[in-house]
Design an enzyme around this catalytic site. Structure first.
Site, PDB file in Angstrom:
ATOM      1  N   ARG A  16     -23.642  19.633  -1.922  1.00 28.56           N
ATOM      2  CA  ARG A  16     -24.653  20.537  -2.488  1.00 28.56           C
ATOM      3  C   ARG A  16     -24.068  21.613  -3.400  1.00 28.56           C
ATOM      4  NH1 ARG A  16     -27.785  22.454   2.583  1.00 28.56           N
ATOM      5  NH2 ARG A  16     -26.025  21.552   3.691  1.00 28.56           N
ATOM      6  N   GLY A 143     -28.645  23.329  14.029  1.00 29.07           N
ATOM      7  CA  GLY A 143     -28.843  22.724  15.359  1.00 29.07           C
ATOM      8  C   GLY A 143     -29.469  23.745  16.314  1.00 29.07           C
ATOM      9  N   ASN A 232     -23.088  26.433   1.819  1.00 29.65           N
ATOM     10  CA  ASN A 232     -23.395  25.021   1.548  1.00 29.65           C
ATOM     11  C   ASN A 232     -23.698  24.769   0.086  1.00 29.65           C
ATOM     12  OD1 ASN A 232     -23.213  23.870   4.250  1.00 29.65           O
ATOM     13  ND2 ASN A 232     -24.921  25.226   4.710  1.00 29.65           N
ATOM     14  N   TYR A 371       0.145  45.120 -32.434  1.00 27.40           N
ATOM     15  CA  TYR A 371       0.565  44.046 -31.547  1.00 27.40           C
ATOM     16  C   TYR A 371       2.050  44.234 -31.254  1.00 27.40           C
ATOM     17  CZ  TYR A 371       2.160  39.711 -29.627  1.00 27.40           C
ATOM     18  OH  TYR A 371       2.753  38.804 -28.803  1.00 27.40           O
ATOM     19  N   ALA A 385      -0.025  53.305 -36.469  1.00 28.43           N
ATOM     20  CA  ALA A 385      -1.188  52.416 -36.488  1.00 28.43           C
ATOM     21  C   ALA A 385      -0.874  51.148 -37.260  1.00 28.43           C
ATOM     22  CB  ALA A 385      -2.371  53.129 -37.120  1.00 28.43           C
ATOM     23  N   ASN A 391       6.893  38.268 -33.666  1.00 34.62           N
ATOM     24  CA  ASN A 391       7.842  37.785 -32.659  1.00 34.62           C
ATOM     25  C   ASN A 391       7.971  36.270 -32.646  1.00 34.62           C
ATOM     26  OD1 ASN A 391       5.169  37.653 -31.742  1.00 34.62           O
ATOM     27  ND2 ASN A 391       5.792  37.692 -29.601  1.00 34.62           N
ATOM     28  N   TYR A 392       7.159  35.594 -33.424  1.00 33.39           N
ATOM     29  CA  TYR A 392       7.093  34.138 -33.332  1.00 33.39           C
ATOM     30  C   TYR A 392       7.371  33.532 -34.698  1.00 33.39           C
ATOM     31  CZ  TYR A 392       5.052  29.609 -31.953  1.00 33.39           C
ATOM     32  OH  TYR A 392       4.842  28.289 -31.668  1.00 33.39           O
ATOM     33  N   ARG A 445       8.998  48.741 -48.926  1.00 32.55           N
ATOM     34  CA  ARG A 445       7.848  48.400 -49.775  1.00 32.55           C
ATOM     35  C   ARG A 445       8.217  48.603 -51.243  1.00 32.55           C
ATOM     36  NH1 ARG A 445       5.988  53.561 -47.183  1.00 32.55           N
ATOM     37  NH2 ARG A 445       6.267  55.024 -48.886  1.00 32.55           N
TER      38      ARG A 445
HETATM   39  C1  UD1 Z   1     -23.200  21.642  11.912  1.00 29.80           C
HETATM   40  C2  UD1 Z   1     -23.718  21.506  13.356  1.00 29.80           C
HETATM   41  C3  UD1 Z   1     -25.009  22.292  13.492  1.00 29.80           C
HETATM   42  C4  UD1 Z   1     -24.793  23.729  13.091  1.00 29.80           C
HETATM   43  C5  UD1 Z   1     -24.188  23.816  11.698  1.00 29.80           C
HETATM   44  C6  UD1 Z   1     -23.775  25.234  11.403  1.00 29.80           C
HETATM   45  C7  UD1 Z   1     -22.992  19.328  14.070  1.00 29.80           C
HETATM   46  C8  UD1 Z   1     -23.427  17.944  14.375  1.00 29.80           C
HETATM   47  N1  UD1 Z   1     -23.940  20.146  13.655  1.00 29.80           N
HETATM   48  O1  UD1 Z   1     -24.174  21.017  11.099  1.00 29.80           O
HETATM   49  O2  UD1 Z   1     -25.469  22.225  14.822  1.00 29.80           O
HETATM   50  O3  UD1 Z   1     -26.034  24.409  13.154  1.00 29.80           O
HETATM   51  O4  UD1 Z   1     -23.009  23.006  11.607  1.00 29.80           O
HETATM   52  O5  UD1 Z   1     -23.326  25.329  10.080  1.00 29.80           O
HETATM   53  O6  UD1 Z   1     -21.860  19.663  14.257  1.00 29.80           O
HETATM   54  N2  UD1 Z   1     -16.953  18.337   8.545  1.00 29.80           N
HETATM   55  C9  UD1 Z   1     -15.811  17.588   8.566  1.00 29.80           C
HETATM   56  N3  UD1 Z   1     -15.887  16.269   8.812  1.00 29.80           N
HETATM   57  C10 UD1 Z   1     -17.061  15.650   9.098  1.00 29.80           C
HETATM   58  C11 UD1 Z   1     -18.234  16.427   9.090  1.00 29.80           C
HETATM   59  C12 UD1 Z   1     -18.170  17.775   8.815  1.00 29.80           C
HETATM   60  O7  UD1 Z   1     -14.720  18.109   8.327  1.00 29.80           O
HETATM   61  O8  UD1 Z   1     -17.044  14.449   9.332  1.00 29.80           O
HETATM   62  C13 UD1 Z   1     -16.852  19.764   8.257  1.00 29.80           C
HETATM   63  C14 UD1 Z   1     -17.574  20.134   6.990  1.00 29.80           C
HETATM   64  O9  UD1 Z   1     -16.695  20.035   5.877  1.00 29.80           O
HETATM   65  C15 UD1 Z   1     -17.968  21.564   7.272  1.00 29.80           C
HETATM   66  C16 UD1 Z   1     -18.189  21.589   8.775  1.00 29.80           C
HETATM   67  O10 UD1 Z   1     -17.491  20.467   9.291  1.00 29.80           O
HETATM   68  O11 UD1 Z   1     -16.950  22.483   6.957  1.00 29.80           O
HETATM   69  C17 UD1 Z   1     -19.650  21.510   9.176  1.00 29.80           C
HETATM   70  O12 UD1 Z   1     -20.173  20.292   8.689  1.00 29.80           O
HETATM   71  P1  UD1 Z   1     -21.633  20.166   8.106  1.00 29.80           P
HETATM   72  O13 UD1 Z   1     -21.824  18.813   7.602  1.00 29.80           O
HETATM   73  O14 UD1 Z   1     -21.889  21.307   7.181  1.00 29.80           O
HETATM   74  O15 UD1 Z   1     -22.456  20.330   9.455  1.00 29.80           O
HETATM   75  P2  UD1 Z   1     -23.967  20.670   9.533  1.00 29.80           P
HETATM   76  O16 UD1 Z   1     -24.754  19.445   9.264  1.00 29.80           O
HETATM   77  O17 UD1 Z   1     -24.247  21.864   8.740  1.00 29.80           O
HETATM   78 CA    CA Z   2     -22.845  23.388   7.178  1.00 32.92          CA
END
Ligand code: UD1
Ligand code: CA
Length: 468
Positions: A16, A143, A232, A371, A385, A391-392, A445
């Site tokens: 996003r 969540g 995000n 300069y 002034a 220089n180049y 000059r």
């Molecule tokens: C997650 C939580 C959600 C919470 C929210 C808060 C889960 C299933 N859900 O959702 O409950 O409210 O965060 O922001 O955990 N990432 C990885 N590898 C992966 C997936 C994610 O490294 O396979 C990292 C992402 O880069 C990010 C973070 O984990 O930095 C969170 O992942 P994201 O996909 O944003 O989770 P949400 O769907 O927002």
């Molecule tokens: Ca997130």
């Protein structure tokens, strides 16, 4: 005290953001997002930090290692992003011999405060699982915290919620403290039978509840909850920038800095300001910049990776980059000090002067339209002034050395390499290609010729031609 390790989940691309660059390399207050949880982990006293990286992992790792050269950081690769549980499982090998508490942070929550992590740790006490949450008027896609008799019984992702669960306003901030043994044992058994077909870290909570394992939580409310908002998209990035800027400004205001219009000031997170510094509106201080006591920075000035000495004044709309300005100097308005500029005490650099790899000795002046590149200007010298160091030569850069107390007349070109001795004079409009000895005068000059009445005769000739 139990040992602490931190796992940072940062493998996702951040679709996003609509960017070529992976999300965690986008910056807030001049600092990539991924640096924030690393700093939070170190402030917490983590003895190990495991970064779970996927998208652009080489670039992310390089950025973190450069910023935290001595920190105990390991990288675990998550090549395919199968969900947050899978992400944490990728850190299992790196922590196979670790016993203690694992804090799980996200790479995209830069505003999380150290105090809040500390509070989660305290709230968790001896419980094997603790979760940080927030109460939101619009719980959106977060969540949901499902409780039974007050205790957290499950976290249900918005897409998996029943209508009544969707109405719950306590949500998961995605920050946890989990006992290492419990964590990796339980995660290995987590499935992906959900709306997204992903392995959810949040399933840990229901698993704990089912086993009668204690789960604790800390929920922030109202404005306090804002620090838990993740980044995000670009809207979130802008909101995080605003919050971090507000914090930095509050810090420096409390430390004795005046800001005439604080909301218009932009500060990098490494900037250092002494007491009685004054910042006018629309000032940007970035990178490794330090401003000395009582220095005054006028409107529209941008200073990056530079030092400004005590009592100096940087007049409006000047740009400084990798420059050192001594005490009691005056720079600008509209001056441009580029990399390698050194102004000793009491130097004056005026409007429309550009300097690069140039040192001006104590009390030297270049007040207008010049300069100065690859030059050494002695103390007390006066640069007239319109003076230009040439220089180049089209291939190489050459140095110009001007002695103490020398006087360079206006509109002089100094064709480098060239030297002007101490106390020497250069007549206005000269092109200097040979050394000028100390206390000498150089004029290059063409001598002026005057033809009396020439213009009048010329006009007469022209009007006769027209009539004819
Ligand atoms: C997650 C939580 C959600 C919470 C929210 C808060 C889960 C299933 N859900 O959702 O409950 O409210 O965060 O922001 O955990 N990432 C990885 N590898 C992966 C997936 C994610 O490294 O396979 C990292 C992402 O880069 C990010 C973070 O984990 O930095 C969170 O992942 P994201 O996909 O944003 O989770 P949400 O769907 O927002
Ligand atoms: Ca997130």
């Amino acid at each position: 005290m139990r040992a602490k390790a931190v796992v940072v989940m940062a493998a996702g691309k951040g679709t996003r953001m609509r960017s070529r660059q992976t999300k965690v390399l986008h910056s807030v207050a001049g600092r990539p997002l991924i640096h924030y949880p690393v700093a939070q982990a170190l402030a917490l006293g983590a003895e190990r930090v495991v970064l779970v990286l996927g998208h652009q992992r080489e670039a992310v790792e390089a950025s973190v290692r450069a910023a935290f050269p001595d920190a105990p950081i390991e990288v675990a690769v998550q090549a395919e992003q199968l969900g947050t549980a899978h992400a944490v499982l990728c850190a299992r090998d790196a922590l196979s011999d670790f016993a203690g508490d694992v804090f799980i942070l996200s790479g995209d929550v830069p505003t999380l405060r150290d105090e809040t992590l500390q509070a989660l740790d305290e709230r968790a006490g001896d419980a094997p699982v603790a979760v940080l949450g927030m109460r939101l008027a619009e719980p959106a896609a977060y969540g949901r915290f499902v409780r039974q008799e007050g205790a957290l019984a499950a976290i249900v992702e918005a897409r998996d919620c029943s209508p009544s669960q969707l109405a719950i306003d306590e949500v998961n901030a995605g920050i946890y403290r989990v006992d290492a043994g419990f964590l990796f044992e339980t995660l290995a058994a987590v499935g992906s039978d959900n709306a997204q077909g992903e392995f959810y870290l949040t399933d840990l909570v229901a698993a704990a509840a089912a086993q009668g394992v204690a789960v604790r939580d800390l929920v922030l409310e109202g404005d306090a909850a804002l620090e838990l908002h993740g980044v995000n998209d670009r809207q979130d990035l802008a909101a995080a920038e605003a919050r971090i800027q507000a914090r930095l400004r509050a810090h420096w205001l409390a430390a004795g800095v005046t800001m005439q219009s604080p909301d218009s000031v932009t500060l990098g997170h490494r900037v250092q300001l002494a007491p009685d510094v004054v910042l006018e509106p629309d000032v940007s201080l970035l990178g490794d910049t330090a401003i000395g006591e009582g220095a005054w920075i006028e409107r529209g000035v941008r200073i990056q990776d530079s030092q400004v000495g005590a009592g100096s004044r940087i007049l409006g709309h000047s740009y400084l980059e990798s420059a050192q300005v001594g005490a009691g100097c005056q720079v600008g308005p509209f001056a441009r000090l580029r990399e390698g500029t050194v102004l000793c005490e009491g130097v004056k650099v005026g409007n429309f002067v550009e300097t690069k790899k140039t040192e001006l000795g104590k009390g030297a002046k270049a007040s207008h339209l010049s300069y100065l590149g690859d030059a050494l200007v002695g103390p007390g010298a006066n640069i007239g002034a319109g003076t230009i160091t040439c220089n180049y030569d089209g291939v190489n850069k050459h140095r110009t050395v001007i002695g103490a107390g020398a006087f360079i007349g206006s509109d002089t070109q100094l064709v480098a390499p060239v030297t002007v001795g101490d106390g020497a004079y250069v007549g206005a409009g000269s092109t200097i290609t040979e050394p000028v000895p100390a206390d000498g005068l150089a004029l290059s000059r063409v001598r002026q010729r005057v033809i009396e009445g020439w213009a009048a005769r010329q006009r007469a000739r022209m009007s006769k031609k027209k009539e004819g």
